[in-house]
Motif scaffolding. Structure first.
Motif, PDB file in Angstrom:
ATOM      1  N   LEU A 298     -21.526  50.052 -46.118  1.00  0.00           N
ATOM      2  CA  LEU A 298     -22.820  49.398 -46.255  1.00  0.00           C
ATOM      3  C   LEU A 298     -23.941  50.247 -45.665  1.00  0.00           C
ATOM      4  O   LEU A 298     -25.084  50.183 -46.139  1.00  0.00           O
ATOM      5  N   ALA A 299     -23.627  51.052 -44.652  1.00  0.00           N
ATOM      6  CA  ALA A 299     -24.634  51.989 -44.148  1.00  0.00           C
ATOM      7  C   ALA A 299     -25.003  52.988 -45.241  1.00  0.00           C
ATOM      8  O   ALA A 299     -26.182  53.334 -45.422  1.00  0.00           O
ATOM      9  N   ALA A 300     -24.001  53.456 -45.991  1.00  0.00           N
ATOM     10  CA  ALA A 300     -24.271  54.377 -47.093  1.00  0.00           C
ATOM     11  C   ALA A 300     -25.048  53.682 -48.206  1.00  0.00           C
ATOM     12  O   ALA A 300     -25.937  54.281 -48.831  1.00  0.00           O
ATOM     13  N   LEU A 301     -24.719  52.405 -48.466  1.00  0.00           N
ATOM     14  CA  LEU A 301     -25.454  51.641 -49.470  1.00  0.00           C
ATOM     15  C   LEU A 301     -26.927  51.525 -49.077  1.00  0.00           C
ATOM     16  O   LEU A 301     -27.831  51.689 -49.908  1.00  0.00           O
ATOM     17  N   ASP A 302     -27.174  51.256 -47.794  1.00  0.00           N
ATOM     18  CA  ASP A 302     -28.560  51.182 -47.317  1.00  0.00           C
ATOM     19  C   ASP A 302     -29.264  52.528 -47.448  1.00  0.00           C
ATOM     20  O   ASP A 302     -30.452  52.587 -47.790  1.00  0.00           O
ATOM     21  N   ALA A 303     -28.536  53.624 -47.198  1.00  0.00           N
ATOM     22  CA  ALA A 303     -29.141  54.958 -47.268  1.00  0.00           C
ATOM     23  C   ALA A 303     -29.601  55.292 -48.677  1.00  0.00           C
ATOM     24  O   ALA A 303     -30.551  56.064 -48.859  1.00  0.00           O
TER      25      ALA A 303
END
Length: 434
Positions: A298-303
């Motif tokens: 999800l951190a990558a999705l936010d990025a």
């Protein structure tokens, strides 16, 4: 619908977490005892589920799919709990996803009547097993992935001659990294086989894919491969429409719990233009989140600014909350910076990272969060090697751990305890991993 395990007369201390020596209890009474994982009464280790976090995740993901005009059939393989699957149906899920014939049996026997079997099942023998199951569930709506002429022909040959089976939908699977037709030419061969044998009770019902298998260690390469897979799904959809016309209802399904934004970007235009096509996500682990692989996902999705609600980009990392915990006691302090905890490989998986120490409890009270310097170095079968990092851990303390990859952690537990905001047990969920 009803949870399979609610038919059990009683639960006793043969189940993890249940207090040793306590009289057996009806399943429904477990949440009425006021137990806490750190109160010295419950047997440790145990797995818990944060009800507030789970309910919040459900509300957020259901809002997301409604906002994007798509449906969702959450993958039940994550918890294999019919009660939790029912909670998702009650919240508005279109249906439920399973990974194999046995999982389909669990859900069908619990009263679920719309399933996607999102996996290849084999060929002739598997087709016979599926038919044997579905003969007892003639009201069910089941759609199964097919990526070979062999499986298509096996299913068609059975459904063509039997009148005691419910209708079966075949989802032509395209793929990358795992199963699924790799090219439009391969998809055309499978489609030809299906259409040549269609008849009453069995037909092509759509196109399926799983984008997570296309991911690599390189984030940019992962997105490129996933977008290519979505393009292949779109091309296959066009191929199907050219062959069957525009009126037949179709399912277009993909979407795990990390790259569902790329599925929406790639496939939503099709369902927006084709009123007879329903786009169905299958995200399941998103409702449980974690302190590891999905936290990173999800951190990558936010990025990549992938989580949009009402036309605005918001943070998925802040919105979704980890739901599951493992609770274990400190058994030994054999070295100054080492604590041995009673939790190991039989209690938690490490395929996507080690458990994370979160908080410390002593004599029935919460002491506080553990410093980030405390970490698990390794696990044995039933022991965790906790490097204390200078934290004050004593024999008999209880440590609350976060985990990574709920799919492979939950399958070690027959019972998961639902906790309220005070970490008091308010319900329990039986799992059916077989």
């Amino acid at each position: 619908m009803s949870d399979l395990h609610l038919s059990l007369d009683a639960i006793d201390d043969r189940m993890r977490g249940f207090p040793p020596g306590h009289a057996a209890l009806p399943f429904a009474d477990i949440g009425r005892q006021g137990w806490k994982p750190y109160d010295g009464i419950m047997s440790l280790p145990l797995m818990s589920l944060d009800r507030t976090a789970f309910d919040g995740n459900v509300a957020l993901m259901m809002r997301y799919v409604r906002d994007h005009g798509v449906a969702i059939a959450p993958h039940a393989k994550t918890p294999m709990s019919t009660a939790l699957a029912k909670a998702l149906i009650d919240a508005g899920a279109w249906g439920t996803t399973v990974a194999d014939i046995r999982q389909a049996s669990v859900l069908l026997k619990a009263g679920f009547d719309r399933l996607i079997l999102a996996n290849e099942i084999g060929a002739a023998a598997a087709a016979r097993r599926l038919a044997a199951l579905l003969a007892g569930h003639r009201e069910a709506e089941v759609h199964v992935f097919v990526d070979s002429p062999e499986l298509a022909a096996s299913l068609l040959s059975i459904w063509q001659v039997r009148s005691d089976l419910p209708p079966l939908g075949l989802l032509l699977e395209v793929g990358a990294g795992r199963a699924g037709a790799r090219t439009i030419e391969a998809a055309r061969i499978i489609l030809d086989t299906i259409l040549a044998g269609e008849g009453t009770g069995i037909s092509l019902s759509g196109i399926g894919a799983y984008e997570g298998a296309a991911a690599t260690a390189d984030p940019e390469e992962s997105i490129r491969r996933i977008d290519e897979l979505m393009a292949l799904a779109v091309e296959t959809h066009h191929l199907v429409r050219d062959r069957i016309g525009t009126e037949r209802p179709l399912i277009l399904t993909a979407g795990g719990s990390v790259f569902f934004d790329r599925v929406i970007a790639g496939l939503r235009p099709i369902s927006a233009l084709d009123a007879a096509t329903t786009l169905v996500l299958r995200s399941g682990a998103i409702f449980f989140h974690d302190h590891g692989v999905y936290e990173r996902g999800l951190a990558a999705l936010d990025a990549r600014s992938g989580f949009e609600l009402s036309g605005e980009t918001v943070s998925a990392s802040r919105g979704f909350k980890p739901v599951l915990r493992i609770w274990a006691e400190v058994l030994s302090r054999p070295e100054p910076d080492l604590a041995i905890c009673g939790m190991g490989l039989r209690d938690v998986a490490i395929d996507q990272g080690l458990p994370r120490p979160l908080a410390l409890y002593r004599e029935g009270r919460r002491i506080g969060e553990l410093d980030a310097s405390a970490s698990i170095a390794r696990l044995n079968d039933q022991h965790a090697f906790l490097v204390t990092g200078g934290c004050d851990l004593r024999i008999g303390d209880v440590v609350e751990f976060g985990l990574s990859h709920p799919c492979t952690c939950l399958d070690r537990h027959a019972l998961v305890y639902g906790l309220d905001g005070d970490n008091t047990v308010i319900d329990a969920f039986a799992t059916s991993f077989g």
